[in-house]
Design a protein around this motif. Structure first.
Motif, PDB file in Angstrom:
ATOM      1  N   LEU A 113       0.800  -1.240   0.048  1.00  0.00           N
ATOM      2  CA  LEU A 113       0.048   0.001  -0.014  1.00  0.00           C
ATOM      3  C   LEU A 113       0.748   1.041   0.226  1.00  0.00           C
ATOM      4  O   LEU A 113       0.430   2.292  -0.515  1.00  0.00           O
ATOM      5  CB  LEU A 113      -1.026  -0.142   1.288  1.00  0.00           C
ATOM      6  N   GLY A 114       2.068   1.038   0.696  1.00  0.00           N
ATOM      7  CA  GLY A 114       3.001   2.339   0.539  1.00  0.00           C
ATOM      8  C   GLY A 114       3.361   2.354  -0.760  1.00  0.00           C
ATOM      9  O   GLY A 114       3.554   3.797  -1.092  1.00  0.00           O
ATOM     10  N   GLU A 115       3.580   1.627  -1.694  1.00  0.00           N
ATOM     11  CA  GLU A 115       3.949   1.633  -2.995  1.00  0.00           C
ATOM     12  C   GLU A 115       3.000   2.537  -3.957  1.00  0.00           C
ATOM     13  O   GLU A 115       3.134   3.451  -4.656  1.00  0.00           O
ATOM     14  CB  GLU A 115       4.356   0.411  -3.690  1.00  0.00           C
ATOM     15  N   LEU A 116       1.591   2.134  -3.639  1.00  0.00           N
ATOM     16  CA  LEU A 116       0.520   2.747  -4.170  1.00  0.00           C
ATOM     17  C   LEU A 116       0.422   4.248  -3.844  1.00  0.00           C
ATOM     18  O   LEU A 116       0.204   5.032  -4.470  1.00  0.00           O
ATOM     19  CB  LEU A 116      -0.986   2.065  -3.757  1.00  0.00           C
ATOM     20  N   ALA A 117       0.591   4.401  -2.379  1.00  0.00           N
ATOM     21  CA  ALA A 117       0.794   5.818  -1.843  1.00  0.00           C
ATOM     22  C   ALA A 117       1.832   6.697  -2.620  1.00  0.00           C
ATOM     23  O   ALA A 117       1.662   7.777  -3.014  1.00  0.00           O
ATOM     24  CB  ALA A 117       1.028   5.828  -0.231  1.00  0.00           C
ATOM     25  N   ALA A 118       3.071   6.150  -2.660  1.00  0.00           N
ATOM     26  CA  ALA A 118       4.237   6.781  -3.375  1.00  0.00           C
ATOM     27  C   ALA A 118       3.851   6.989  -4.807  1.00  0.00           C
ATOM     28  O   ALA A 118       4.160   8.135  -5.353  1.00  0.00           O
ATOM     29  CB  ALA A 118       5.407   6.044  -3.410  1.00  0.00           C
ATOM     30  N   ALA A 119       3.257   5.971  -5.697  1.00  0.00           N
ATOM     31  CA  ALA A 119       2.799   6.184  -6.933  1.00  0.00           C
ATOM     32  C   ALA A 119       1.756   7.284  -6.983  1.00  0.00           C
ATOM     33  O   ALA A 119       1.683   7.794  -8.156  1.00  0.00           O
ATOM     34  CB  ALA A 119       2.408   4.924  -7.555  1.00  0.00           C
ATOM     35  N   ASN A 120       1.094   7.415  -6.131  1.00  0.00           N
ATOM     36  CA  ASN A 120      -0.155   8.588  -5.966  1.00  0.00           C
ATOM     37  C   ASN A 120       0.400   9.882  -5.260  1.00  0.00           C
ATOM     38  O   ASN A 120      -0.434  10.530  -5.205  1.00  0.00           O
ATOM     39  CB  ASN A 120      -1.286   8.128  -5.630  1.00  0.00           C
ATOM     40  N   ASP A 121       1.537   9.925  -5.235  1.00  0.00           N
ATOM     41  CA  ASP A 121       2.212  11.244  -4.467  1.00  0.00           C
ATOM     42  C   ASP A 121       1.200  11.665  -3.103  1.00  0.00           C
ATOM     43  O   ASP A 121       1.240  12.651  -2.853  1.00  0.00           O
ATOM     44  CB  ASP A 121       1.982  12.323  -5.314  1.00  0.00           C
TER      45      ASP A 121
END
Ligand code: NAP
Length: 270
Positions: A113-121
């Motif tokens: 989920l952190g990767e998703l957060a990073a990808a979505n800034d």
């Protein structure tokens, strides 16, 4: 909608009628730089959530509905693992930062989920325990574990807690073992006359969970060495204990990207 730290933050709480969710929602409503804009829970009331400061906000059973109507910048989640994993993804897919206290999820799920957060800034702050005294207990335990050969953890929570061990106890065991760099000594019990009496084991640390009315969240980390013990004990005597840590994370999360696990970095302990 994402917001910078300088802007007034709009906050929605998932699990707003729960023990911790309600406490945190009341705290958000009291803060001048934060606005409580809505809440989500399994059972809602047509009257919404009435905060102790007199403010009332609308609630719904469905996070997307709250995101659409209340337009928060940040969600706070204190629900259950099965709900939290859906809520976090939903928030991040809608451009909303997340602060999560719900336990029972695996670190690998938070990393994804952190990767998703990073990808979505966006930022995602997850802490197994938002009580600052608990963060400090875990911090000093990592230092002590390098010098003592035995370690047991005993945690005490209210009788309705659905997961065991607590997220704090499990994370403590993982962190103390990792900081030490090797397993603790855990002498195998030759005859266990009551199954499970020695608790669960991680890295030689035996973890025990008690569930009793009257408890909020408590933990002892007991270290043993030759002819000596050292006990670190932390007590959250009310759900208010989680408020300062949650507010710290809410104010910080707009400036963070990806996963921040634990409050150590926000407190300068990392
Ligand atoms: P609680 O009183 O049971 O509150 C959880 C609330 O979330 C309940 O109102 C529950 O409704 C609701 N809920 C369940 N599924 C939901 C969903 N799909 N969407 C929205 N709301 C939903 O529990 P609590 O004591 O407040 O604890 C909540 C979580 O926080 C637990 O995982 C606990 O371990 C964790 N916790 C973390 C910290 C920390 O510092 N990180 C501190 C304390 C607690 P129902 O009652 O109808 O199921």
């Amino acid at each position: 909608m994402a917001a910078t730290q300088a802007e007034h933050l709009r906050v929605a709480v998932c699990g707003i009628f729960g023990r911790v969710g309600a406490t945190v929602a009341n705290a958000v409503a009291r803060e001048d730089d934060l606005t409580l804009v809505g809440g989500v829970d399994v059972i809602t009331s047509a009257d919404g959530f009435a905060a102790t400061n007199g403010q009332t906000v609308a609630t719904a059973t469905d996070l997307p509905a709250v995101l659409a109507s209340a337009d928060p910048n940040v969600i706070i989640d204190f629900t259950r693992a099965d709900a939290a994993r859906v809520n976090i993804r939903t928030a991040l897919e809608h451009g909303v930062h997340a602060v999560v206290g719900t336990t029972g999820m695996d670190i690998s799920e938070f990393e994804e989920l952190g990767e998703l957060a990073a990808a979505n800034d966006l930022g995602l702050v997850v802490a197994p325990n938002f009580a600052l005294s608990a963060v400090l207990m875990m911090h000093v335990s990592k230092l002590i574990g390098k010098h003592m050969d035995y370690c047991d953890i005993v945690e005490y929570h209210h009788e309705n807690k659905i997961d065991a061990p607590s997220g704090t106890a499990l994370q403590s065991a993982i962190d103390i073992r990792e900081a030490r760099g090797s397993d603790f000594i855990s002498v195998p019990t030759e005859k266990e006359t009551l199954f499970g009496t020695r608790g669960g084991v991680h890295g030689g640390i035996n973890v025990h969970a008690a569930r009793l009315p009257g408890m909020v969240a408590h933990q002892q980390v007991i270290f043993g060495g030759l002819g000596q013990t050292l006990t670190i004990r932390q007590d959250s005597t009310s759900t208010e204990s989680f408020v300062p840590g949650v507010l710290l994370a809410v104010r910080a999360v707009p400036e963070l990207r990806g996963l921040t696990h634990g409050l150590d970095a926000l407190l300068g302990l990392a």
